[in-house]
Design a protein around this motif. Structure first.
Motif, mmCIF file in Angstrom:
data_model
loop_
_atom_site.group_PDB
_atom_site.id
_atom_site.type_symbol
_atom_site.label_atom_id
_atom_site.label_comp_id
_atom_site.label_asym_id
_atom_site.label_seq_id
_atom_site.Cartn_x
_atom_site.Cartn_y
_atom_site.Cartn_z
ATOM 1 N N ASP A 119 -18.880 55.182 -24.385
ATOM 2 C CA ASP A 119 -19.451 54.101 -25.189
ATOM 3 C C ASP A 119 -18.533 52.885 -25.213
ATOM 4 O O ASP A 119 -18.982 51.742 -25.064
ATOM 5 C CB ASP A 119 -19.714 54.568 -26.621
ATOM 6 N N GLU A 120 -17.231 53.135 -25.398
ATOM 7 C CA GLU A 120 -16.267 52.029 -25.480
ATOM 8 C C GLU A 120 -16.252 51.189 -24.206
ATOM 9 O O GLU A 120 -16.152 49.962 -24.259
ATOM 10 C CB GLU A 120 -14.861 52.578 -25.747
ATOM 11 N N TYR A 121 -16.347 51.846 -23.047
ATOM 12 C CA TYR A 121 -16.270 51.141 -21.767
ATOM 13 C C TYR A 121 -17.645 50.921 -21.139
ATOM 14 O O TYR A 121 -17.740 50.495 -19.994
ATOM 15 C CB TYR A 121 -15.347 51.902 -20.809
ATOM 16 N N ASN A 122 -18.700 51.193 -21.918
ATOM 17 C CA ASN A 122 -20.070 50.995 -21.464
ATOM 18 C C ASN A 122 -20.317 51.723 -20.136
ATOM 19 O O ASN A 122 -20.868 51.160 -19.198
ATOM 20 C CB ASN A 122 -20.392 49.503 -21.343
ATOM 21 N N ASP A 166 -17.205 59.043 -26.702
ATOM 22 C CA ASP A 166 -16.658 57.837 -27.338
ATOM 23 C C ASP A 166 -16.094 56.870 -26.305
ATOM 24 O O ASP A 166 -16.283 55.658 -26.410
ATOM 25 C CB ASP A 166 -15.580 58.200 -28.358
ATOM 26 N N GLU A 167 -15.378 57.404 -25.299
ATOM 27 C CA GLU A 167 -14.823 56.538 -24.256
ATOM 28 C C GLU A 167 -15.942 55.928 -23.413
ATOM 29 O O GLU A 167 -15.875 54.753 -23.048
ATOM 30 C CB GLU A 167 -13.866 57.318 -23.358
#
Length: 86
Positions: free
Chosen positions: A72-75, A69-70
């Motif tokens: 994805d959040e920070y690409n 998830d992290e």
């Protein structure tokens, strides 16, 4: 079930919290003046992404571990380069 190098354990009413961290060897930590569990800021392209903990381990490699998830959040993708500073 929790499976690791010491075997498999059945645990009831528990959860594992995946916490982002940066692995490095004791030699790297000494050279960079970090201690185990130090907080550092993680940057990409001079933009602050988040704060992380240092985990010193031997043998080890310089690696940032974040959950999916992290990432994805920070690409972030495997192989991306980031910078970290106190």
């Amino acid at each position: 079930k929790i499976r690791g190098p010491l075997g498999t354990f059945l645990v009831h009413d528990a959860a594992i919290l995946a916490e982002r961290h940066i692995h490095m060897t004791p030699e790297m930590a000494e050279e960079l003046n970090f201690q185990d569990m130090d907080d550092v800021n993680v940057y990409r392209d001079d933009k602050l992404l988040f704060t992380s903990k240092i985990k010193i381990s031997d043998p080890g490699a310089l690696e940032l571990h974040v959950d999916t998830d992290e990432a994805d959040e920070y690409n972030l993708q495997t192989g991306d380069e980031v910078e970290f500073r106190k």
